[in-house]
Design a protein around this motif. Sequence first.
Motif, PDB file in Angstrom:
ATOM      1  N   LEU A 119       0.877  -1.175  -0.087  1.00 34.38           N
ATOM      2  CA  LEU A 119      -0.008   0.147  -0.052  1.00 34.38           C
ATOM      3  C   LEU A 119       0.947   1.194  -0.056  1.00 34.38           C
ATOM      4  CD1 LEU A 119      -2.573  -1.007   2.620  1.00 34.38           C
ATOM      5  CD2 LEU A 119      -2.890  -1.259   0.191  1.00 34.38           C
ATOM      6  N   ARG A 120       1.841   1.399   0.769  1.00 32.36           N
ATOM      7  CA  ARG A 120       2.575   2.374   0.855  1.00 32.36           C
ATOM      8  C   ARG A 120       3.685   2.732  -0.350  1.00 32.36           C
ATOM      9  NH1 ARG A 120       5.292   3.230   6.402  1.00 32.36           N
ATOM     10  NH2 ARG A 120       5.586   5.091   5.525  1.00 32.36           N
ATOM     11  N   VAL A 121       4.368   1.610  -0.457  1.00 30.32           N
ATOM     12  CA  VAL A 121       5.236   1.636  -1.598  1.00 30.32           C
ATOM     13  C   VAL A 121       4.674   1.596  -2.821  1.00 30.32           C
ATOM     14  CG1 VAL A 121       7.490   0.502  -2.589  1.00 30.32           C
ATOM     15  CG2 VAL A 121       7.151   0.605  -0.118  1.00 30.32           C
ATOM     16  N   ARG A 122       3.898   1.074  -3.255  1.00 34.72           N
ATOM     17  CA  ARG A 122       3.327   0.716  -4.593  1.00 34.72           C
ATOM     18  C   ARG A 122       2.292   1.662  -4.807  1.00 34.72           C
ATOM     19  NH1 ARG A 122       4.004  -3.278  -7.651  1.00 34.72           N
ATOM     20  NH2 ARG A 122       3.566  -1.507  -9.150  1.00 34.72           N
ATOM     21  N   LEU A 123       1.172   1.956  -3.897  1.00 37.55           N
ATOM     22  CA  LEU A 123       0.121   2.683  -3.963  1.00 37.55           C
ATOM     23  C   LEU A 123       0.383   4.164  -3.402  1.00 37.55           C
ATOM     24  CD1 LEU A 123      -1.005   0.048  -4.363  1.00 37.55           C
ATOM     25  CD2 LEU A 123      -2.981   0.635  -3.341  1.00 37.55           C
ATOM     26  N   GLY A 124       1.174   4.453  -2.848  1.00 36.34           N
ATOM     27  CA  GLY A 124       1.755   5.784  -2.163  1.00 36.34           C
ATOM     28  C   GLY A 124       0.991   6.089  -1.210  1.00 36.34           C
ATOM     29  N   MET A 125       0.117   5.233  -0.372  1.00 42.11           N
ATOM     30  CA  MET A 125      -0.472   5.418   0.668  1.00 42.11           C
ATOM     31  C   MET A 125       0.535   6.351   2.046  1.00 42.11           C
ATOM     32  SD  MET A 125      -3.604   2.858   1.297  1.00 42.11           S
ATOM     33  CE  MET A 125      -4.674   2.279   0.002  1.00 42.11           C
ATOM     34  N   ASN A 126      -0.203   7.187   2.708  1.00 43.24           N
ATOM     35  CA  ASN A 126       0.411   7.337   4.032  1.00 43.24           C
ATOM     36  C   ASN A 126       0.337   6.288   5.122  1.00 43.24           C
ATOM     37  OD1 ASN A 126      -1.996   7.972   5.618  1.00 43.24           O
ATOM     38  ND2 ASN A 126      -1.958   9.811   4.846  1.00 43.24           N
TER      39      ASN A 126
ATOM     40  N   SER B 224      11.547  -2.580  -4.849  1.00 39.20           N
ATOM     41  CA  SER B 224      12.698  -2.632  -5.247  1.00 39.20           C
ATOM     42  C   SER B 224      13.768  -3.596  -4.897  1.00 39.20           C
ATOM     43  CB  SER B 224      13.461  -1.162  -5.098  1.00 39.20           C
ATOM     44  OG  SER B 224      13.775  -1.029  -3.856  1.00 39.20           O
ATOM     45  N   GLN B 225      14.777  -3.957  -5.536  1.00 38.68           N
ATOM     46  CA  GLN B 225      15.697  -5.158  -4.916  1.00 38.68           C
ATOM     47  C   GLN B 225      16.267  -4.514  -3.602  1.00 38.68           C
ATOM     48  OE1 GLN B 225      18.835  -6.203  -7.323  1.00 38.68           O
ATOM     49  NE2 GLN B 225      19.145  -8.126  -6.168  1.00 38.68           N
ATOM     50  N   ARG B 226      16.708  -3.168  -3.694  1.00 40.08           N
ATOM     51  CA  ARG B 226      17.375  -2.632  -2.437  1.00 40.08           C
ATOM     52  C   ARG B 226      16.616  -2.607  -1.130  1.00 40.08           C
ATOM     53  NH1 ARG B 226      21.240   1.307  -2.214  1.00 40.08           N
ATOM     54  NH2 ARG B 226      20.952   2.587  -0.169  1.00 40.08           N
ATOM     55  N   ARG B 227      15.258  -2.515  -1.414  1.00 37.04           N
ATOM     56  CA  ARG B 227      14.383  -2.417  -0.318  1.00 37.04           C
ATOM     57  C   ARG B 227      14.154  -3.977   0.211  1.00 37.04           C
ATOM     58  NH1 ARG B 227      10.133   0.642   1.780  1.00 37.04           N
ATOM     59  NH2 ARG B 227       8.628  -0.746   3.173  1.00 37.04           N
ATOM     60  N   ARG B 231      15.293  -4.416   3.882  1.00 36.15           N
ATOM     61  CA  ARG B 231      14.043  -4.475   4.741  1.00 36.15           C
ATOM     62  C   ARG B 231      13.796  -5.987   4.913  1.00 36.15           C
ATOM     63  NH1 ARG B 231      10.682  -0.040   5.367  1.00 36.15           N
ATOM     64  NH2 ARG B 231      12.353   1.840   5.452  1.00 36.15           N
ATOM     65  N   HIS B 232      13.899  -6.833   3.843  1.00 38.23           N
ATOM     66  CA  HIS B 232      13.517  -8.208   4.110  1.00 38.23           C
ATOM     67  C   HIS B 232      14.450  -9.348   4.508  1.00 38.23           C
ATOM     68  CE1 HIS B 232       9.036  -7.531   3.136  1.00 38.23           C
ATOM     69  NE2 HIS B 232       9.597  -6.654   2.432  1.00 38.23           N
ATOM     70  N   ALA B 233      15.716  -9.029   3.833  1.00 43.61           N
ATOM     71  CA  ALA B 233      16.870 -10.224   3.891  1.00 43.61           C
ATOM     72  C   ALA B 233      17.602  -9.930   5.133  1.00 43.61           C
ATOM     73  CB  ALA B 233      17.496 -10.203   2.629  1.00 43.61           C
ATOM     74  N   LEU B 234      18.278  -8.638   5.453  1.00 45.47           N
ATOM     75  CA  LEU B 234      19.253  -8.491   6.136  1.00 45.47           C
ATOM     76  C   LEU B 234      18.827  -8.812   7.722  1.00 45.47           C
ATOM     77  CD1 LEU B 234      22.011  -7.603   6.886  1.00 45.47           C
ATOM     78  CD2 LEU B 234      20.863  -5.205   7.159  1.00 45.47           C
TER      79      LEU B 234
END
Lengths: 332, 316, 326, 291
Positions: A119-126, B224-227, B231-234
Amino acid sequence: MSDETLLRVREVTTAFDTPQGRLTAVDGVSFDLAAHESLGVVGESGSGKTVLSRTIMGLQPRRGVAVTGSVRLNGAEVVGASEGAKRELWGRQVAMVFQDPMTSLNPVVKVGKQIDEVLRVRLGMNRAAARARAIELLEMVGIPAADSRYGAYPHSLSGGMRQRVVIAIALAGSPQLLLADEPTTGLDVTIQAQILNLLDEVQGRLGMSMILVTHDLGVVATRTSRLVVMYAGRVVETGTTRDVFARHRMPYTRALLESSPKVSNPSHTRLAAIPGRPPNLLDLPTGCAFAPRCAYATDRCRTERPVLEPADEPGHLFACFNPLPVRVGSPS
Amino acid sequence: MARYLARRLITLVGIVIIISIGAFYLIHLLPGDPATVILGTGDSPQNRARLYAQLGLNRPVIEQYFVWMKNILHGNLGTSFISQVPVWTTIRAALPIDLEMIVLSQILSFAVAVPLAMSSAKRPDSWLDRFLGAFSFTMLSIPAFILVVVLVLVVAIKWAVPHTGVSSYVPLSQDWVTNLESMALPSIVLAIGSVTVYYRVLRSDLIATLQQEYITLARSKGISQRRILWRHALRPSSVALLGTAGVNIGGLLAGGFIVQYLLDIPGLGYTLVNSIGLSDYLVVQGIVLVVSIGVIVINFVFDFLITLVDPRIARE
Amino acid sequence: MNESLLSVRDLSVTFGPRGRRVSAVDGVSFDVGAGETLGLVGESGCGKTTTGRALMRIVEPTAGTVTLEGVDLTAASGRALREQRTAMQMIFQDPISSLNPRRRARDIVAEPLDCWKRATGEERRRIVEELLAQVGIDPVAYGDRYARQFSGGQCQRISIARALAMRPKLLICDEVVSALDVSVQAQILNLLEDLKAEYGLTLLFIAHDLAVVKNISDRVAVMYLGRLCEIGPADTLYDAPAHPYTKFLLGAALEADPEAPRRSEVLEGEPPSPLNPPSGCRFRTRCPFATERCATETPELREVAPGHQVACHFPLTLARPEGAPA
Amino acid sequence: MSSSLELSELVEEATETPDGRRLGVLFWVCVGWLALNLLAALLANVLPLPNPLTQNYNVINAGPSLHHLFGTDDLGRDIFSRVVFGSRVSIEAGLGSMVIGFGVGAPLGMLAAYRRGRLDQVLTVVMYVVLAFPAIIATIAILSFWTPRTLLKIVIVIGVAAIPLVYRVIRTATLAVATQDFVVAAKVQGASDTRILVRELLPNVAPIAVSFLLIGVATVVTLEGSLAFLGLSVAPPTPSWGNMINESRTILQLNPWLALFPAAAMCLFLLALNFIGDRLRTHFDVSEGKL
């Protein structure tokens, strides 16, 4: 291509480079999927059904994989697309429900945060809106006390609950196509029924298309309108679910149907077992891959590979030189 | 969580008590008369009388232990019979040097090891990964003392970097530039050892994590791969890293002596080696006790960090 | 029923330290007649696997007795226990982990013989090759292969051969086909039926798959949260379940038939934690028919038809009018 | 299951022998190097080497030559001979202490993991406490006051300190195997505990034990070198790699060969040990994971 067609798969081949040689997991698969339609993909292990579902999404590992053919989702080509271009599709146009709910959620991230992310990363919600929407989604997939479950870690949830969370994540971006890869395999029968009903319900409610990948014919029998039966990476039969069950022509389809025991049969019913074992993808026979296990195989089957040809019913195709006669009535 | 921590804290106290018994009893395990061992070269009738008074050597061993413990709890580790300086004073002067060395080297190690491990794990078997793998393996097989000898030869002598001795050592609070100059080489040596270990541990765990289904699920969200990496792997990959770091840092505290000794840094290890040379038993005993407790506390802290990183662990 | 070979009375197993005690199996009683197959079915965590393991005393029962041909198995220990175990054998869910990867097929099958020095030299070789051939593994081509070189189905065949080496009276099959592909699953089920006839075996068949259990069993027992709900002849029990749980379980089973009615009655919720099971009937928290009485009084197994017992205060078969379709 | 995991399954399904992976050329080079070292140490007395203690003031601090392959030190002693004889100290210390560590720690670890229950609890707590005591510091403390110092004492102290470490590794490795169904299957057939430990568990634990043993030897060799720097190892003039490197420090610029050869010998020895240990571990770990 009709504007009703959401997904168009043409001659898709996925091959892996392994130390033992090239392994073709999916071999020349083609089919169409209309909007709002649900399609079942059925096969045993090694049939390529899971690799196919990942290829449709473009989710294969980055290296050591060669994909050819064409997968068009809403007109956008997936095969050969850059990771960035595919990322645009993922979550928004197509989402996936994975096989094992025990391993498909990040163990160290709260379940609410895992839904939030889309929701936040893809849809840009707060933050606040995402949280509210995530709780809404948790309620929608039937998680009781969604508000408090938002902050729970996956390990404190049962398998069924986790699979509901995975479905909530998939629904978060309101995709048009939902790919469910063996979504109920590790679950108990009563929970399996709950999850299948949930998938059915959200598909109808949100007007999505769905591809249900499974080894279990029982799962797809009443929940899909069309079927694709796979063996050794190839489609061996496809048609409406009814036609495939009742008027199948490919001996493998029949073997698959008759080798699984049924609740409605009396006890000690002798099962029609298929001899041998699923094929070795690194060492496939030249002709029909099923020929070594097939009771009807002829010399032609062993040397020449059958291609899909139409049966009597529209949309029903099978790949066999010695098709079974159409039986009257249902197979059971 | 609280229950888990409380349980760990109780074991911590238990182990400290057992270690104190061990450190105390060490003297009785050694062959010969304890008084002779303790006094070493500082033997004289007055010292002997003072020692008997201080430790009550003629009383039963159990009572001796409690006298000793009581003194320690009052910050009194005894007074060296050789230098006539209270042991605690000696240790208090040396300990900050070890801490600074460890902090510097660990900041350096994590800053180097984590990004390297990530770039390796992103593309296992790439040329970068192969190179780092071979390089880290070679470094792993070079003992610290050889590394120091080589570095001293190359850096201190060839490049004429001022080689500070014990006498010229300046505390951080006095002049941080001079201090950092003298601490740079030992910290780098310790960091090289740590980086190779951390890199290898984190790389293999990251590779395992990146194959997990939940990473595929994260990819399928279109982030993104960075994320995904950060965020997920480390986090799920850092359990073994933190465990290793805990053991490693404890090892630096206990095993830093070789670097300090070779580079003339007056930390605990240096003091320990000197005291062994002088047969200054009370200082050795004091350092053993302080370092042991330090190692245990460090392990405890890292165990706690692990439970923060992976909430599943505290549940078991 | 034939004369009972195995008799289980009030079997209970609890795990864990005080305060976090899990009652995995609670007062389970049943009989298995010589030559019959009893299916034990239930969802994960219902205690079916623990029951199977407690019979062999791989897991120590906390209470109850297990009698095989009149011999009390719960009393023995040491060598006597080990010797008694050979009269029962067990096959496991995970075919790969059931075989030591560092041993050859031939030696794995011979292991029980070697343990008890039953056969050596030429005789040992003959017995092993016979057993392997019987389960469909060519002893000449495959006998010297290591366990790790076999597929799941082949491993399961080798496991069966090993289990038969001591000519056991009772074979406990714990989810033996759930890790296998449908086509291979059918092969193993057929093989078990054939061997049962040939060796005069008695089977305790533990599984979660209702269709599989019905297919192989003469009688079926249903477990929920550590207790038996219902036990009866396979066909009757499936046609007319007396316990509401059995009914829901059957309702959830998927039939590979697109014309089959889509059953709408789905069991809501999930099983409660065995750490803190509900009072009275353990199913009452999810049962639509539960009353006050179900919370206070634990239902005992009672007969509703010849050979058909149910642990429910309000069995479904009795509530129906006579002659209603099942 | 992720695509890559599924792939490995497909490959495994497709190939009859998943264990067909190779250990690689480098592995065998390392094995050869190790064997050469061991052989040289074993036969040092028989080989045509000059006496490592004989001083010759005519050739001090000489560079490598045909006469003195690695040159001579400041007392005119042959460096090659001293490196070969010096390897004995490292190898004896490494193997000796691992014999003690594994001799006690490995059987206890296997037994605890197989039996579980009270025995396991007690042993694990005891080992945990011993492990909490920093081994290096304890070793130094004991060795510094336990005089006169001999190699045997060093071996005993390090060996005893290694017991809890070995115990922990072997216990974990055994635990992973002991919970597999084939162990239950063996019990069901009536196999005795001894038979299960020897026939079922040992073959599966041994590869892990061997790889850990090699890495353990490498650690002890490094530790012995460090002790030599503190003057806590065998006393000069007996050559050991650590002693030689330590002695060379003061004249490093004058005669770099003096440090170079023992240091190189030590590093290559450690590299070979670590490499073999690591390779064995990954080699067996993978198939263990597939059990």
